[in-house]
Design a protein around this motif. Structure first.
Motif, PDB file in Angstrom:
ATOM      1  N   ARG A  28       8.363   7.550  42.361  1.00  0.00           N
ATOM      2  CA  ARG A  28       8.800   6.658  41.295  1.00  0.00           C
ATOM      3  C   ARG A  28       7.661   6.397  40.309  1.00  0.00           C
ATOM      4  O   ARG A  28       7.876   6.395  39.095  1.00  0.00           O
ATOM      5  CB  ARG A  28       9.285   5.322  41.868  1.00  0.00           C
ATOM      6  CG  ARG A  28      10.658   5.384  42.456  1.00  0.00           C
ATOM      7  CD  ARG A  28      11.114   4.023  42.937  1.00  0.00           C
ATOM      8  NE  ARG A  28      12.394   4.155  43.610  1.00  0.00           N
ATOM      9  CZ  ARG A  28      12.857   3.340  44.515  1.00  0.00           C
ATOM     10  NH1 ARG A  28      12.123   2.303  44.869  1.00  0.00           N
ATOM     11  NH2 ARG A  28      14.023   3.529  45.048  1.00  0.00           N
ATOM     12  N   VAL A  83       7.201   9.522  38.334  1.00  0.00           N
ATOM     13  CA  VAL A  83       8.281   9.685  37.347  1.00  0.00           C
ATOM     14  C   VAL A  83       8.108   8.668  36.217  1.00  0.00           C
ATOM     15  O   VAL A  83       8.313   8.991  35.037  1.00  0.00           O
ATOM     16  CB  VAL A  83       9.655   9.543  38.026  1.00  0.00           C
ATOM     17  CG1 VAL A  83      10.771   9.423  37.012  1.00  0.00           C
ATOM     18  CG2 VAL A  83       9.904  10.724  38.950  1.00  0.00           C
ATOM     19  N   ALA A  84       7.721   7.426  36.582  1.00  0.00           N
ATOM     20  CA  ALA A  84       7.509   6.407  35.546  1.00  0.00           C
ATOM     21  C   ALA A  84       6.367   6.827  34.628  1.00  0.00           C
ATOM     22  O   ALA A  84       6.460   6.684  33.390  1.00  0.00           O
ATOM     23  CB  ALA A  84       7.207   5.067  36.187  1.00  0.00           C
ATOM     24  N   LEU A 142       5.427   9.903  34.044  1.00  0.00           N
ATOM     25  CA  LEU A 142       5.934  11.009  33.229  1.00  0.00           C
ATOM     26  C   LEU A 142       6.852  10.497  32.118  1.00  0.00           C
ATOM     27  O   LEU A 142       6.814  10.999  30.984  1.00  0.00           O
ATOM     28  CB  LEU A 142       6.694  12.016  34.104  1.00  0.00           C
ATOM     29  CG  LEU A 142       5.838  12.951  34.940  1.00  0.00           C
ATOM     30  CD1 LEU A 142       6.726  13.791  35.858  1.00  0.00           C
ATOM     31  CD2 LEU A 142       5.001  13.856  34.076  1.00  0.00           C
ATOM     32  N   ALA A 143       7.662   9.502  32.461  1.00  0.00           N
ATOM     33  CA  ALA A 143       8.555   8.940  31.447  1.00  0.00           C
ATOM     34  C   ALA A 143       7.757   8.272  30.340  1.00  0.00           C
ATOM     35  O   ALA A 143       8.089   8.383  29.147  1.00  0.00           O
ATOM     36  CB  ALA A 143       9.516   7.950  32.090  1.00  0.00           C
ATOM     37  N   GLY A 165       6.270  10.979  28.330  1.00  0.00           N
ATOM     38  CA  GLY A 165       7.299  11.575  27.479  1.00  0.00           C
ATOM     39  C   GLY A 165       7.661  10.668  26.324  1.00  0.00           C
ATOM     40  O   GLY A 165       7.850  11.113  25.181  1.00  0.00           O
ATOM     41  N   ALA A 166       7.752   9.362  26.572  1.00  0.00           N
ATOM     42  CA  ALA A 166       8.067   8.413  25.509  1.00  0.00           C
ATOM     43  C   ALA A 166       6.938   8.355  24.503  1.00  0.00           C
ATOM     44  O   ALA A 166       7.171   8.232  23.295  1.00  0.00           O
ATOM     45  CB  ALA A 166       8.310   7.033  26.115  1.00  0.00           C
ATOM     46  N   LEU A 201      12.100   0.386  34.612  1.00  0.00           N
ATOM     47  CA  LEU A 201      12.210   1.829  34.682  1.00  0.00           C
ATOM     48  C   LEU A 201      11.969   2.328  36.100  1.00  0.00           C
ATOM     49  O   LEU A 201      12.690   3.188  36.598  1.00  0.00           O
ATOM     50  CB  LEU A 201      11.209   2.465  33.706  1.00  0.00           C
ATOM     51  CG  LEU A 201      11.264   3.989  33.571  1.00  0.00           C
ATOM     52  CD1 LEU A 201      12.618   4.423  33.054  1.00  0.00           C
ATOM     53  CD2 LEU A 201      10.185   4.450  32.616  1.00  0.00           C
ATOM     54  N   LYS A 202      11.003   1.737  36.796  1.00  0.00           N
ATOM     55  CA  LYS A 202      10.722   2.113  38.194  1.00  0.00           C
ATOM     56  C   LYS A 202      11.895   1.792  39.097  1.00  0.00           C
ATOM     57  O   LYS A 202      12.257   2.578  39.972  1.00  0.00           O
ATOM     58  CB  LYS A 202       9.473   1.382  38.712  1.00  0.00           C
ATOM     59  CG  LYS A 202       8.179   1.965  38.248  1.00  0.00           C
ATOM     60  CD  LYS A 202       7.027   1.194  38.907  1.00  0.00           C
ATOM     61  CE  LYS A 202       5.696   1.608  38.370  1.00  0.00           C
ATOM     62  NZ  LYS A 202       4.583   0.824  38.941  1.00  0.00           N
ATOM     63  N   LEU A 209      14.835   4.189  38.658  1.00  0.00           N
ATOM     64  CA  LEU A 209      14.607   5.507  39.230  1.00  0.00           C
ATOM     65  C   LEU A 209      14.683   5.420  40.719  1.00  0.00           C
ATOM     66  O   LEU A 209      15.013   6.272  41.420  1.00  0.00           O
ATOM     67  CB  LEU A 209      13.259   6.054  38.775  1.00  0.00           C
ATOM     68  CG  LEU A 209      13.118   6.305  37.300  1.00  0.00           C
ATOM     69  CD1 LEU A 209      11.694   6.749  36.982  1.00  0.00           C
ATOM     70  CD2 LEU A 209      14.097   7.358  36.834  1.00  0.00           C
TER      71      LEU A 209
END
Length: 156
Positions: free
Chosen positions: A121, A124-125, A127-128, A131-132, A152-153, A156
């Motif tokens: 998580r 991914v957070a 990476l998000a 990405g943002a 966001l965590k 996911l």
């Protein structure tokens, strides 16, 4: 006449010999024979008594042997029952230990899975967020946007 006188003298000597033998020789011989007969009778009665005692002892031995066999059979049976109970107790203990080890392994696996999910998580957070940032072309401040990153965590 000499034959008749000689015959009479021989008869008198013979009668004296018989009388002497009956009075002095025969009683010790009879006494020895009677003693021997008494000893033989006593020996025979002792042998009969010993045979009877032997038969009684053999019967007693057979009785005690049967009793000992029964007791040893009972002891063997009890020992087999105790052995079976000990084996059953050991099996139960082993199953219980196995269940504890399995539960501990499951709990450890669950902890590792939850840690891995948490790490995933966070990755991914991150990476998000990257990405943002790239989409927005500016840096996202983690301190300022902590609520947004926490939501966001959890999503996911």
């Amino acid at each position: 006449m000499f034959i008749n006188a000689s015959l009479i003298v021989q008869m008198i000597v013979f009668l004296i010999l018989v009388g002497f033998t009956m009075k002095y020789v025969w009683p010790p011989i009879v006494k020895a024979l009677d003693e021997r007969a008494a000893k033989i009778a006593a020996g025979l009665s002792a042998a009969d008594k010993a045979k009877a005692e032997l038969a009684g002892a053999e019967a007693q031995i057979a009785k005690e042997l049967a009793q000992t066999k029964a007791e040893s059979g009972k002891l063997i049976s009890d020992a087999e029952k105790r052995a079976a109970a000990i084996v059953d107790a050991a099996k139960g203990k082993a199953e219980e230990e196995g269940a504890k080890i399995l539960a501990a392994a499951k709990a450890d696996a669950e902890q590792q899975v939850s840690r891995a999910r948490e790490v995933l998580r966070e990755q991914v957070a991150a990476l998000a967020v990257k990405g943002a940032e790239q989409i927005l072309q500016k840096e996202v401040n983690a301190g300022v946007h902590a609520d947004l990153l926490a939501r966001l965590k959890t999503e996911l």
